[in-house]
Scaffold this motif. Structure first.
Motif, PDB file in Angstrom:
ATOM      1  N   ASP A  86     -24.211  10.812  -2.753  1.00 34.98           N
ATOM      2  CA  ASP A  86     -22.973  10.447  -3.820  1.00 34.98           C
ATOM      3  C   ASP A  86     -21.888  11.585  -3.709  1.00 34.98           C
ATOM      4  N   GLU A 120     -14.991  15.444  -9.182  1.00 35.55           N
ATOM      5  CA  GLU A 120     -15.017  13.859  -9.515  1.00 35.55           C
ATOM      6  C   GLU A 120     -16.221  13.474 -10.617  1.00 35.55           C
ATOM      7  N   GLU A 121     -17.141  14.398 -10.616  1.00 39.16           N
ATOM      8  CA  GLU A 121     -18.419  14.051 -11.685  1.00 39.16           C
ATOM      9  C   GLU A 121     -18.293  14.472 -13.004  1.00 39.16           C
ATOM     10  N   GLN A 189     -24.501   2.588  -5.295  1.00 39.02           N
ATOM     11  CA  GLN A 189     -25.363   3.037  -6.714  1.00 39.02           C
ATOM     12  C   GLN A 189     -26.033   1.906  -7.054  1.00 39.02           C
ATOM     13  N   HIS A 379     -27.642   9.783  -8.828  1.00 34.78           N
ATOM     14  CA  HIS A 379     -27.698  10.655  -9.504  1.00 34.78           C
ATOM     15  C   HIS A 379     -29.066  11.246  -9.963  1.00 34.78           C
TER      16      HIS A 379
HETATM   17 MN    MN Z   1     -21.328   9.912  -8.950  1.00 42.80          MN
END
Ligand code: MN
Ligand code: HGY
Ligand code: MN
Length: 407
Positions: A86, A120-121, A189, A379
């Motif tokens: 990711d 980003e997360e 995802q 994740h």
């Molecule tokens: Mn992510």
């Protein structure tokens, strides 16, 4: 294919030996190591390396001032104990796609850039896509200065400790104005490609989604001596609200998750004074998302009142629905479909996951490519994409970049 060597270099950075997951949080040591890796990849290819005012990294081929640049890339930070793919799959694939194009002798007619968007997360400061939001003016400098981590360190303090000039953060219209197209490759995802039997797909849309903080304030007291009838225990309405979230999401055909909780004083033998829970909810459309969140908040207030507990609900992050630009989406489908003699043979699929491409959409023409994830898990340390699918993703990205930026 240089993908494998880059992948092997990046793999150990920020990986927890205990969980096998990644802890590459914004402006921490692991993030700094990832950034050093990015700069080394850029400079070893003779690309012009830049760190922009908001902490995003750029590697340029050609002169950005020529404009109409084709940009690709993704992010290198992770969620707590996230997977290897990711974000990094998109960045590594971008460098590998450029290597592929150079091997093909492609002649670039436009500037090309590879980007690593910072934070980003939102794992450390609670807001997703900080680097791209700042650049697109979708996070104000004042809001950025109010972001703090669990230790009370603000985003600007963290950036300064990482050696960064915080005074410059803010909208970057000149930089974004030079971009003609941004294409982000990302591990899927979900399992749509696994179910359709395709290695690569094209994104159609991103569901609207957000994060809401629920603060249940009760009365701290002794776990062993306080009668049940005398308690104002915030853990009870919190627990009931978690179940209410699942019920509301199921009824609405949406998703809702309480994945993070903070308890004060967090003692085994103490009734909490405060239980803080974060709701992540997403739905195919805004009205459905509103229905879910309204329903959860209504139930939470009823449960809190029943226990004599106070409740505050704060929306901490929100991203409206993203419909990727049709012309660019269809151009990708044409480019990728030509080998299969059918324009739309490449599957086009929606996602509930947020991305920098979603934040930039509307400011810059953006598109996404997804690479098959056989389990759909993300994740999580179990996140995985098969090597041949990753290679197919690099080839597809190279085809797309060649079609958009080369003669
Ligand atoms: Mn992510
Ligand atoms: O939360 C998301 O969808 C993304 O991984 N930041
Ligand atoms: Mn991502």
């Amino acid at each position: 294919m240089t993908f494998h060597s880059m992948w092997a270099e990046l793999l150990p950075i920020g990986r927890s030996s205990a969980s096998g997951g990644y802890r590459r949080f914004a402006w921490t040591g692991a993030d700094t190591e990832c950034r050093a890796w990015f700069r080394q990849q850029a400079e070893s290819r003779g690309l012009t390396y830049e760190l922009d005012r908001n902490g995003n990294q750029w590697a340029w081929l050609g002169d950005p001032a020529d404009g109409d640049a084709v940009v690709t890339g993704s992010h290198l930070d992770s969620v707590p104990d996230g997977g290897a793919f990711d974000g990094p799959l998109g960045v590594v694939s971008s460098f590998a796609a450029l290597d592929e194009l150079r091997a093909r002798g492609a002649e670039f007619t436009k500037p090309l850039a590879i980007v690593n968007f910072g934070d980003e997360e939102g794992a450390r400061f609670g807001l997703a896509c900080v680097g791209s939001r700042l650049a697109a003016g979708r996070l104000t400098v004042e809001q950025a200065h109010r972001l703090t981590d669990a230790d009370g360190i603000t985003l600007p303090q963290a950036m300064e400790r990482a050696g960064y000039d915080v005074g410059a953060i803010g909208p970057d219209p000149e930089r974004l104005g030079r971009i003609g197209a941004f294409v982000e490759l990302h591990v899927e995802q979900g399992r749509a490609l696994d179910l359709s039997g395709d290695q690569v797909g094209i994104a159609s849309a991103i569901w609207p989604h957000g994060r809401w903080r629920f603060d249940f304030r009760g009365e701290a007291n002794h776990a062993g001596t306080t009668r049940l009838v005398d308690r104002h225990d915030p853990m009870l309405p919190y627990a009931e609200t978690v179940l209410a979230a699942r019920r509301e999401a199921r009824l609405a055909g949406a998703v809702a998750t309480f994945g993070k909780i903070a308890v004060e004083p967090n003692g085994v033998n103490a009734i909490p004074s405060l239980v803080r829970g974060w709701l992540d909810s997403r739905a195919a459309d805004q009205a459905t998302l509103d229905t879910v969140v309204t329903g959860v908040e209504k139930a939470a207030r009823e449960y809190a009142d029943a226990q004599g507990v106070e409740l505050d609900v704060v929306r901490e992050s929100f991203t409206p629905v993203v419909e990727f630009e049709h012309a660019l989406r269809d151009e990708l489908a044409r480019i990728l479909g030509k080998e299969r003699d059918a324009v739309l043979s490449v599957p086009v699929l929606g996602t509930g996951a947020g991305h920098d491409a979603g934040i930039l959409s509307g400011t810059v023409p953006t598109a996404m490519l997804f690479v098959r994830n056989p389990t759909g898990v993300s994740h999580s340390p179990a996140e995985y994409a098969a090597e041949d699918d990753c290679v197919a993703g690099v080839t597809a990205l190279a085809d797309v970049l060649e079609g958009l930026a080369c003669r």
